[in-house]
Design a protein around this motif. Structure first.
Motif, short mmCIF file in Angstrom:
data_model
loop_
_atom_site.label_atom_id
_atom_site.label_comp_id
_atom_site.label_asym_id
_atom_site.label_seq_id
_atom_site.Cartn_x
_atom_site.Cartn_y
_atom_site.Cartn_z
N LEU A 172 37.01 57.66 32.52
CA LEU A 172 35.60 57.86 32.84
C LEU A 172 35.32 59.30 33.24
O LEU A 172 34.32 59.89 32.82
CB LEU A 172 35.17 56.92 33.96
CG LEU A 172 34.88 55.48 33.55
CD1 LEU A 172 34.76 54.59 34.78
CD2 LEU A 172 33.61 55.40 32.73
N ASN A 217 31.74 65.98 25.72
CA ASN A 217 31.05 65.24 24.68
C ASN A 217 32.02 65.16 23.49
O ASN A 217 32.53 66.18 23.05
CB ASN A 217 29.78 66.01 24.29
CG ASN A 217 29.05 65.40 23.13
OD1 ASN A 217 29.64 64.89 22.18
ND2 ASN A 217 27.74 65.47 23.19
N SER A 246 35.45 61.40 30.15
CA SER A 246 34.30 61.16 29.26
C SER A 246 33.03 61.79 29.80
O SER A 246 32.14 62.13 29.03
CB SER A 246 34.11 59.66 29.01
OG SER A 246 33.60 59.01 30.15
N LYS A 247 32.92 61.93 31.10
CA LYS A 247 31.73 62.57 31.69
C LYS A 247 31.80 64.09 31.58
O LYS A 247 30.78 64.76 31.58
CB LYS A 247 31.57 62.14 33.14
CG LYS A 247 31.15 60.69 33.29
CD LYS A 247 30.94 60.33 34.73
CE LYS A 247 30.75 58.87 34.98
NZ LYS A 247 29.86 58.15 34.19
N LYS A 248 33.01 64.64 31.47
CA LYS A 248 33.19 66.09 31.40
C LYS A 248 32.95 66.65 30.00
O LYS A 248 32.61 67.81 29.85
CB LYS A 248 34.60 66.49 31.84
CG LYS A 248 34.83 66.40 33.32
CD LYS A 248 36.22 66.89 33.65
CE LYS A 248 36.49 66.82 35.13
NZ LYS A 248 37.86 67.25 35.44
#
Length: 145
Positions: free
Chosen positions: A64, A71, A67-69
């Motif tokens: 997670l 694209n 994935s937030k850091k």
């Protein structure tokens, strides 16, 4: 960035990889969808083309955070991939889902020969699906080829 070449017989390497992992349980950092794509690209390219662009995780929390850091499309482009239209997608291309899954992450898959795709989910583990089963809005990226 210089173009990346696929290994000789990359398609056979890809099929062998898919056969080896299909049916395995989902495990973060090994058989989650992003890790499968990464490992499949290594099988095809002979090296980790994503190494400089995204880290490795071993937990759901780590996935997670990663994935937030980043694209996925930006990572693929930075690693030398080019986007191809859905009608031009073929074996070895990376499929990037248009939305997020139940875990808040974009679903990734690796296209296989014979109109199939390799992916995984926590509930189903690693599986092969018909390419037509990919979500509407999926985009495709090609390394080498």
């Amino acid at each position: 960035m210089a173009p990346l070449n696929r290994l000789a017989n990359w398609d056979a390497h890809l099929v062998d990889f898919a056969r080896d992992v299909a049916g395995q349980d989902h495990e973060w950092g090994t058989t989650d969808c992003a890790s499968l794509v990464r490992r499949g690209l290594v099988a095809m390219m002979g090296k980790d083309v994503l190494k400089k662009h995204v880290g490795i995780w071993k937990t759901r929390r780590g996935a997670l955070i990663a994935s937030k850091k980043v694209n996925p499309a930006d990572v693929l482009e930075a690693s030398g991939a080019v986007e191809v239209g859905v009608r031009f997608a073929w074996a070895g291309d990376v499929a990037v889902g248009g939305g997020v899954d139940d875990h808040g992450m974009v679903q990734l898959a690796l296209l296989l020969p014979s109109r199939k795709a390799l992916t995984s989910t926590p509930d189903r583990g690693v599986f092969i699906l018909d390419r037509l089963g990919l979500a509407e809005g999926t985009r495709f990226w090609r390394h080498g080829g």
